[in-house]
Design a protein around this motif. Structure first.
Motif, PDB file in Angstrom:
ATOM      1  N   GLY A  96      -0.303  10.459  -6.621  1.00 22.99           N
ATOM      2  CA  GLY A  96      -1.188  10.897  -7.768  1.00 22.99           C
ATOM      3  C   GLY A  96      -0.524  10.402  -9.054  1.00 22.99           C
ATOM      4  O   GLY A  96      -1.511   9.844  -9.835  1.00 22.99           O
ATOM      5  N   ARG A  97       0.796  10.156  -9.334  1.00 22.59           N
ATOM      6  CA  ARG A  97       1.226   9.713 -10.433  1.00 22.59           C
ATOM      7  C   ARG A  97       1.158   8.063 -10.174  1.00 22.59           C
ATOM      8  O   ARG A  97       0.732   7.515 -11.494  1.00 22.59           O
ATOM      9  N   MET A  98       1.178   7.440  -9.193  1.00 23.61           N
ATOM     10  CA  MET A  98       0.956   5.903  -9.077  1.00 23.61           C
ATOM     11  C   MET A  98      -0.258   5.701  -9.322  1.00 23.61           C
ATOM     12  O   MET A  98      -0.654   4.737 -10.109  1.00 23.61           O
ATOM     13  N   GLU A  99      -1.349   6.626  -8.971  1.00 22.09           N
ATOM     14  CA  GLU A  99      -2.794   6.461  -9.258  1.00 22.09           C
ATOM     15  C   GLU A  99      -2.819   6.494 -10.928  1.00 22.09           C
ATOM     16  O   GLU A  99      -3.485   5.587 -11.338  1.00 22.09           O
ATOM     17  N   GLN A 100      -2.515   7.504 -11.498  1.00 21.97           N
ATOM     18  CA  GLN A 100      -2.598   7.770 -12.908  1.00 21.97           C
ATOM     19  C   GLN A 100      -1.811   6.536 -13.440  1.00 21.97           C
ATOM     20  O   GLN A 100      -2.537   6.160 -14.532  1.00 21.97           O
ATOM     21  N   GLU A 101      -0.918   6.121 -13.208  1.00 22.71           N
ATOM     22  CA  GLU A 101      -0.150   5.087 -13.964  1.00 22.71           C
ATOM     23  C   GLU A 101      -0.685   3.412 -13.688  1.00 22.71           C
ATOM     24  O   GLU A 101      -0.093   2.368 -14.104  1.00 22.71           O
ATOM     25  N   GLY A 102      -1.801   3.412 -12.858  1.00 23.14           N
ATOM     26  CA  GLY A 102      -2.398   2.259 -12.626  1.00 23.14           C
ATOM     27  C   GLY A 102      -1.857   1.329 -11.229  1.00 23.14           C
ATOM     28  O   GLY A 102      -1.974   0.111 -11.505  1.00 23.14           O
ATOM     29  N   ILE A 103      -0.719   1.822 -10.638  1.00 24.40           N
ATOM     30  CA  ILE A 103      -0.046   1.170  -9.809  1.00 24.40           C
ATOM     31  C   ILE A 103      -0.519   0.999  -8.411  1.00 24.40           C
ATOM     32  O   ILE A 103      -0.519   0.049  -7.778  1.00 24.40           O
ATOM     33  N   CYS A 104      -1.384   2.145  -8.043  1.00 25.31           N
ATOM     34  CA  CYS A 104      -2.273   1.766  -6.795  1.00 25.31           C
ATOM     35  C   CYS A 104      -3.630   2.127  -7.302  1.00 25.31           C
ATOM     36  O   CYS A 104      -4.062   2.713  -8.311  1.00 25.31           O
ATOM     37  N   GLU A 105      -4.533   1.860  -6.155  1.00 28.72           N
ATOM     38  CA  GLU A 105      -6.059   2.439  -6.359  1.00 28.72           C
ATOM     39  C   GLU A 105      -6.328   3.563  -6.220  1.00 28.72           C
ATOM     40  O   GLU A 105      -5.467   4.213  -5.654  1.00 28.72           O
ATOM     41  N   LEU A 106      -7.195   4.355  -6.661  1.00 22.27           N
ATOM     42  CA  LEU A 106      -7.694   5.627  -6.528  1.00 22.27           C
ATOM     43  C   LEU A 106      -7.927   5.898  -5.030  1.00 22.27           C
ATOM     44  O   LEU A 106      -8.511   4.992  -4.574  1.00 22.27           O
ATOM     45  N   TYR A 107      -7.793   6.942  -4.733  1.00 19.22           N
ATOM     46  CA  TYR A 107      -8.218   7.449  -3.303  1.00 19.22           C
ATOM     47  C   TYR A 107      -9.672   7.429  -3.299  1.00 19.22           C
ATOM     48  O   TYR A 107     -10.467   7.837  -3.862  1.00 19.22           O
ATOM     49  N   SER A 108      -9.988   6.554  -1.939  1.00 20.67           N
ATOM     50  CA  SER A 108     -11.618   6.378  -1.767  1.00 20.67           C
ATOM     51  C   SER A 108     -11.805   6.952  -0.154  1.00 20.67           C
ATOM     52  O   SER A 108     -13.054   6.109   0.130  1.00 20.67           O
ATOM     53  N   GLY A 109     -11.295   7.670   0.170  1.00 18.85           N
ATOM     54  CA  GLY A 109     -11.373   7.843   1.473  1.00 18.85           C
ATOM     55  C   GLY A 109     -10.762   7.104   2.562  1.00 18.85           C
ATOM     56  O   GLY A 109      -9.841   6.166   2.381  1.00 18.85           O
ATOM     57  N   GLY A 110     -11.006   6.909   3.887  1.00 22.88           N
ATOM     58  CA  GLY A 110     -10.638   6.025   4.690  1.00 22.88           C
ATOM     59  C   GLY A 110      -9.481   6.597   5.530  1.00 22.88           C
ATOM     60  O   GLY A 110      -9.168   7.837   5.606  1.00 22.88           O
ATOM     61  N   ASN A 111      -8.300   5.730   5.469  1.00 21.18           N
ATOM     62  CA  ASN A 111      -7.141   6.052   6.153  1.00 21.18           C
ATOM     63  C   ASN A 111      -6.215   6.675   5.250  1.00 21.18           C
ATOM     64  O   ASN A 111      -5.021   6.784   5.914  1.00 21.18           O
ATOM     65  N   GLY A 112      -6.448   6.860   4.011  1.00 26.26           N
ATOM     66  CA  GLY A 112      -5.755   7.432   2.936  1.00 26.26           C
ATOM     67  C   GLY A 112      -4.427   6.538   2.332  1.00 26.26           C
ATOM     68  O   GLY A 112      -3.903   7.161   1.159  1.00 26.26           O
ATOM     69  N   HIS A 113      -4.697   5.392   2.623  1.00 25.45           N
ATOM     70  CA  HIS A 113      -3.768   4.375   2.080  1.00 25.45           C
ATOM     71  C   HIS A 113      -4.343   3.804   1.026  1.00 25.45           C
ATOM     72  O   HIS A 113      -5.544   3.616   0.817  1.00 25.45           O
TER      73      HIS A 113
ATOM     74  N   SER B 146       0.883  -1.326  -0.002  1.00 27.38           N
ATOM     75  CA  SER B 146       0.018   0.055  -0.023  1.00 27.38           C
ATOM     76  C   SER B 146       1.052   1.311  -0.133  1.00 27.38           C
ATOM     77  O   SER B 146       2.189   1.287   0.084  1.00 27.38           O
ATOM     78  N   VAL B 147       0.226   2.387  -0.384  1.00 23.14           N
ATOM     79  CA  VAL B 147       0.995   3.597  -0.308  1.00 23.14           C
ATOM     80  C   VAL B 147       0.109   4.760   0.119  1.00 23.14           C
ATOM     81  O   VAL B 147      -1.183   4.604  -0.050  1.00 23.14           O
ATOM     82  N   GLY B 148       0.577   5.855   0.786  1.00 23.51           N
ATOM     83  CA  GLY B 148      -0.170   6.978   1.187  1.00 23.51           C
ATOM     84  C   GLY B 148       0.857   8.033   1.208  1.00 23.51           C
ATOM     85  O   GLY B 148       2.037   8.076   1.456  1.00 23.51           O
ATOM     86  N   VAL B 149      -0.137   9.493   1.082  1.00 26.89           N
ATOM     87  CA  VAL B 149       0.887  10.518   0.971  1.00 26.89           C
ATOM     88  C   VAL B 149       1.667  10.495   2.247  1.00 26.89           C
ATOM     89  O   VAL B 149       2.951  11.162   2.313  1.00 26.89           O
ATOM     90  N   THR B 150       1.084  10.611   3.467  1.00 26.53           N
ATOM     91  CA  THR B 150       1.568  10.841   4.660  1.00 26.53           C
ATOM     92  C   THR B 150       2.840   9.739   4.750  1.00 26.53           C
ATOM     93  O   THR B 150       4.162  10.151   5.453  1.00 26.53           O
ATOM     94  N   TRP B 151       2.742   8.416   4.376  1.00 26.27           N
ATOM     95  CA  TRP B 151       3.639   7.438   4.609  1.00 26.27           C
ATOM     96  C   TRP B 151       4.973   7.958   3.660  1.00 26.27           C
ATOM     97  O   TRP B 151       5.834   7.788   4.419  1.00 26.27           O
ATOM     98  N   VAL B 152       4.746   8.363   2.370  1.00 31.15           N
ATOM     99  CA  VAL B 152       5.682   8.640   1.663  1.00 31.15           C
ATOM    100  C   VAL B 152       6.478   9.810   2.159  1.00 31.15           C
ATOM    101  O   VAL B 152       7.765   9.892   2.234  1.00 31.15           O
ATOM    102  N   SER B 153       5.718  10.938   2.720  1.00 32.93           N
ATOM    103  CA  SER B 153       6.299  12.082   3.529  1.00 32.93           C
ATOM    104  C   SER B 153       7.253  11.596   4.601  1.00 32.93           C
ATOM    105  O   SER B 153       8.293  11.851   4.772  1.00 32.93           O
ATOM    106  N   ARG B 154       6.904  10.882   5.516  1.00 36.70           N
ATOM    107  CA  ARG B 154       7.576  10.224   6.439  1.00 36.70           C
ATOM    108  C   ARG B 154       8.871   9.436   6.353  1.00 36.70           C
ATOM    109  O   ARG B 154      10.117   9.673   6.815  1.00 36.70           O
TER     110      ARG B 154
END
Length: 75
Positions: free
Chosen positions: A53-70, A31-39
């Motif tokens: 955002g780039r990972m989402e666009q390239e289909g590497i990870c799911e689109l953000y759907s709420g929740g914990n951000g991952h 999994s990946v999240g903005v806060t995780w990358v930052s830390r």
């Protein structure tokens, strides 16, 4: 805080420098999240958001759907 174009451009450039490293580690984690990358990589929020955002666009990870951000890695 108002971001200057210079700050945005530098953040995107820094995000692009770290992109492959982040993708590699995120695939190991599942999994990946903005806060995780930052830390983990010591990047500012804007750089981290650009990477995720780039990972989402390239289909590497799911689109953000709420929740914990991952986002689950799908590739």
């Amino acid at each position: 805080m108002k971001f200057t174009q210079e700050y945005i451009d530098e953040s995107i450039s820094k995000g692009n420098e770290f992109y492959d490293k982040v993708v590699e580690q995120a695939k190991k984690n599942g999994s990946v999240g903005v806060t995780w990358v930052s830390r983990v990589f010591g990047l500012n929020w804007y750089s981290s958001a650009h990477i995720v955002g780039r990972m989402e666009q390239e289909g590497i990870c799911e689109l953000y759907s709420g929740g914990n951000g991952h986002r689950k890695i799908i590739q």
